[in-house]
Design a protein around this motif. Structure first.
Motif, PDB file in Angstrom:
ATOM      1  N   PHE A 212       0.822  -1.211   0.000  1.00 42.85           N
ATOM      2  CA  PHE A 212       0.000   0.000   0.000  1.00 42.85           C
ATOM      3  C   PHE A 212       0.859   1.266   0.000  1.00 42.85           C
ATOM      4  N   ASN A 213       2.160   1.087  -0.292  1.00 37.55           N
ATOM      5  CA  ASN A 213       3.106   2.207  -0.314  1.00 37.55           C
ATOM      6  C   ASN A 213       3.227   2.879   1.046  1.00 37.55           C
ATOM      7  N   LEU A 214       3.041   2.109   2.106  1.00 38.39           N
ATOM      8  CA  LEU A 214       3.142   2.627   3.477  1.00 38.39           C
ATOM      9  C   LEU A 214       4.502   2.231   4.043  1.00 38.39           C
ATOM     10  N   LYS A 215       5.527   3.015   3.693  1.00 38.85           N
ATOM     11  CA  LYS A 215       6.891   2.684   4.097  1.00 38.85           C
ATOM     12  C   LYS A 215       7.347   3.485   5.309  1.00 38.85           C
ATOM     13  N   THR A 216       6.543   4.464   5.731  1.00 41.56           N
ATOM     14  CA  THR A 216       6.880   5.256   6.913  1.00 41.56           C
ATOM     15  C   THR A 216       5.882   4.937   8.016  1.00 41.56           C
ATOM     16  N   ILE A 217       6.364   4.294   9.069  1.00 48.01           N
ATOM     17  CA  ILE A 217       5.505   3.795  10.140  1.00 48.01           C
ATOM     18  C   ILE A 217       5.788   4.586  11.415  1.00 48.01           C
ATOM     19  N   VAL A 218       4.726   5.146  11.978  1.00 46.69           N
ATOM     20  CA  VAL A 218       4.839   5.904  13.224  1.00 46.69           C
ATOM     21  C   VAL A 218       4.032   5.163  14.290  1.00 46.69           C
ATOM     22  N   GLU A 219       4.738   4.575  15.240  1.00 49.77           N
ATOM     23  CA  GLU A 219       4.058   3.833  16.306  1.00 49.77           C
ATOM     24  C   GLU A 219       3.955   4.697  17.555  1.00 49.77           C
ATOM     25  N   PHE A 220       2.752   4.861  18.077  1.00 50.59           N
ATOM     26  CA  PHE A 220       2.537   5.608  19.310  1.00 50.59           C
ATOM     27  C   PHE A 220       2.539   4.652  20.503  1.00 50.59           C
ATOM     28  N   CYS A 221       3.241   5.020  21.545  1.00 47.03           N
ATOM     29  CA  CYS A 221       3.168   4.295  22.806  1.00 47.03           C
ATOM     30  C   CYS A 221       3.001   5.319  23.928  1.00 47.03           C
ATOM     31  N   ASN A 222       2.737   4.851  25.118  1.00 54.24           N
ATOM     32  CA  ASN A 222       2.519   5.758  26.244  1.00 54.24           C
ATOM     33  C   ASN A 222       2.989   5.064  27.521  1.00 54.24           C
ATOM     34  N   THR A 223       4.286   5.170  27.792  1.00 57.98           N
ATOM     35  CA  THR A 223       4.842   4.486  28.955  1.00 57.98           C
ATOM     36  C   THR A 223       5.977   5.308  29.571  1.00 57.98           C
ATOM     37  N   GLU A 230      11.906   6.453  21.225  1.00 59.39           N
ATOM     38  CA  GLU A 230      12.557   5.250  21.759  1.00 59.39           C
ATOM     39  C   GLU A 230      13.484   4.623  20.725  1.00 59.39           C
ATOM     40  N   GLN A 231      12.987   4.462  19.507  1.00 64.48           N
ATOM     41  CA  GLN A 231      13.835   3.830  18.496  1.00 64.48           C
ATOM     42  C   GLN A 231      13.357   4.180  17.095  1.00 64.48           C
ATOM     43  N   GLN A 232      14.295   4.027  16.190  1.00 61.13           N
ATOM     44  CA  GLN A 232      14.010   4.284  14.781  1.00 61.13           C
ATOM     45  C   GLN A 232      14.818   3.269  13.992  1.00 61.13           C
ATOM     46  N   HIS A 233      14.122   2.412  13.253  1.00 59.32           N
ATOM     47  CA  HIS A 233      14.859   1.364  12.554  1.00 59.32           C
ATOM     48  C   HIS A 233      14.207   1.032  11.218  1.00 59.32           C
ATOM     49  N   GLN A 234      14.989   0.359  10.390  1.00 61.31           N
ATOM     50  CA  GLN A 234      14.536  -0.050   9.068  1.00 61.31           C
ATOM     51  C   GLN A 234      14.141  -1.521   9.101  1.00 61.31           C
ATOM     52  N   LYS A 235      12.988  -1.837   8.531  1.00 63.04           N
ATOM     53  CA  LYS A 235      12.561  -3.231   8.387  1.00 63.04           C
ATOM     54  C   LYS A 235      11.950  -3.399   7.010  1.00 63.04           C
ATOM     55  N   ASP A 236      12.579  -4.256   6.211  1.00 65.20           N
ATOM     56  CA  ASP A 236      12.072  -4.508   4.855  1.00 65.20           C
ATOM     57  C   ASP A 236      11.794  -3.209   4.101  1.00 65.20           C
ATOM     58  N   ASP A 237      12.772  -2.301   4.135  1.00 63.56           N
ATOM     59  CA  ASP A 237      12.665  -1.009   3.454  1.00 63.56           C
ATOM     60  C   ASP A 237      11.612  -0.091   4.067  1.00 63.56           C
ATOM     61  N   CYS A 238      11.126  -0.430   5.250  1.00 64.59           N
ATOM     62  CA  CYS A 238      10.175   0.428   5.950  1.00 64.59           C
ATOM     63  C   CYS A 238      10.891   1.148   7.096  1.00 64.59           C
ATOM     64  N   LEU A 239      10.603   2.436   7.251  1.00 58.35           N
ATOM     65  CA  LEU A 239      11.120   3.191   8.379  1.00 58.35           C
ATOM     66  C   LEU A 239      10.096   3.125   9.511  1.00 58.35           C
TER      67      LEU A 239
END
Length: 295
Positions: A212-223, A230-239
């Motif tokens: 779906f051309n969604l290569k930029t992933i922003v994960e929200f957490c609350n802890t 916390e971290q920024q990494h590449q997985k299968d060409d996804c940020l």
């Protein structure tokens, strides 16, 4: 025999007729249709020989068929019959549920709670089901499924066009959804810049996002234990970036959230926002949508 009944208050001089696809019902020729008999409480009824049939009602003059007004919607079918209502159909909502989750449905019509309450669906052989009567002329019918697993999941809001629903389950129009079985793989679109859903876990999840051309992933957490970024990494060409909302000051939380999402959109154009609690995630995105419209 099949005992057809319909509730309708007709004006003086008019009557209810039934026409259908069999010789008993005139083969859709209104001149060959059966005029029904009026009974108390404006119930019109007639008996026909038992057979498989499609049929619809229409209104015309009592003495002879002249001016015709057909009811709206697709043809009716019958098995075990009950009282029909003009322009209404019995509608059967079904969704695939092989894990037998607790599934609820809500919707805009009154029989579906007007989105103010949720109605539990019946589970049978891996399918969840709910049946109700709906006005076929209502072009604004909307509905939504709600799954209860270890956390709560709600499907997108779907729009229902009963005029286009032609398949039946028993004697009810069938509205079937088979894409809800893998709830953690569903992707929802908020607007032209944002899609959202659950946090990707496996390689297959990342491949699905890439489709779906969604290569930029922003994960929200609350802890409390994690830093702001916390971290920024590449997985299968996804940020994949993890942003900890715990460090947002409460007094300006909404404004900071708006600014953060706008920064991501300006830099990456198209982003996928995720969280393992969709109920929390939707609250964040509702804040964003509200503030964005105000600007």
């Amino acid at each position: 025999m099949i005992h057809l009944k319909i509730h309708f208050k007709a004006e003086f001089g008019l009557a209810l007729y039934v026409s259908g696809n069999s010789k008993y019902l005139g083969l859709w020729n209104p001149k060959q249709a059966i005029r029904m008999n009026w009974t108390e409480n404006d119930i019109w009824e007639v008996e026909v020989a038992y057979h498989e049939m499609e049929y619809k009602y229409f209104i015309s003059q009592y003495e002879s068929v002249q001016t015709i007004l057909w009811e709206s919607g697709p043809n009716r079918v019958t098995t075990n019959h009950a009282i029909d209502v003009w322009n209404y159909r019995k509608v059967c909502f079904q969704c695939l549920n092989p894990s037998n989750y607790e599934v609820y449905i809500s919707g805009s019509p009154e029989p579906m709670g007007q989105f103010q309450k949720r109605i539990r669906m019946k589970n049978k052989q891996g399918i969840s089901q709910y049946v109700c009567h709906l006005d076929i002329t209502d072009s604004q019918i909307q509905y939504q499924y709600h799954f209860l697993t270890k956390s709560e999941f709600s499907s997108p809001v779907y729009k229902l066009n009963l005029e286009q629903e032609q398949s039946y389950y028993k004697d009810a129009l069938l509205v079937y959804q088979d894409g809800l079985a893998k709830v953690k793989q569903m992707i929802f679109q908020l607007n032209k810049n944002i899609c959202y859903g659950y946090v990707p876990q496996t390689k297959e999840d990342y491949r699905t996002l890439k489709k779906f051309n969604l290569k930029t992933i922003v994960e929200f957490c609350n802890t409390q234990e994690k830093s702001l970024l916390e971290q920024q990494h590449q997985k299968d060409d996804c940020l994949h970036m993890i942003v900890n909302l715990y460090h947002f000051k409460q007094e300006n939380f909404t404004q900071r959230l708006l600014q953060l999402i706008q920064v991501f959109i300006q830099k990456y154009k198209f982003i996928y926002i995720c969280n393992n609690s969709l109920s929390h995630l939707r609250k964040y995105l509702q804040v964003y949508e509200k503030l964005s419209k105000c600007q």
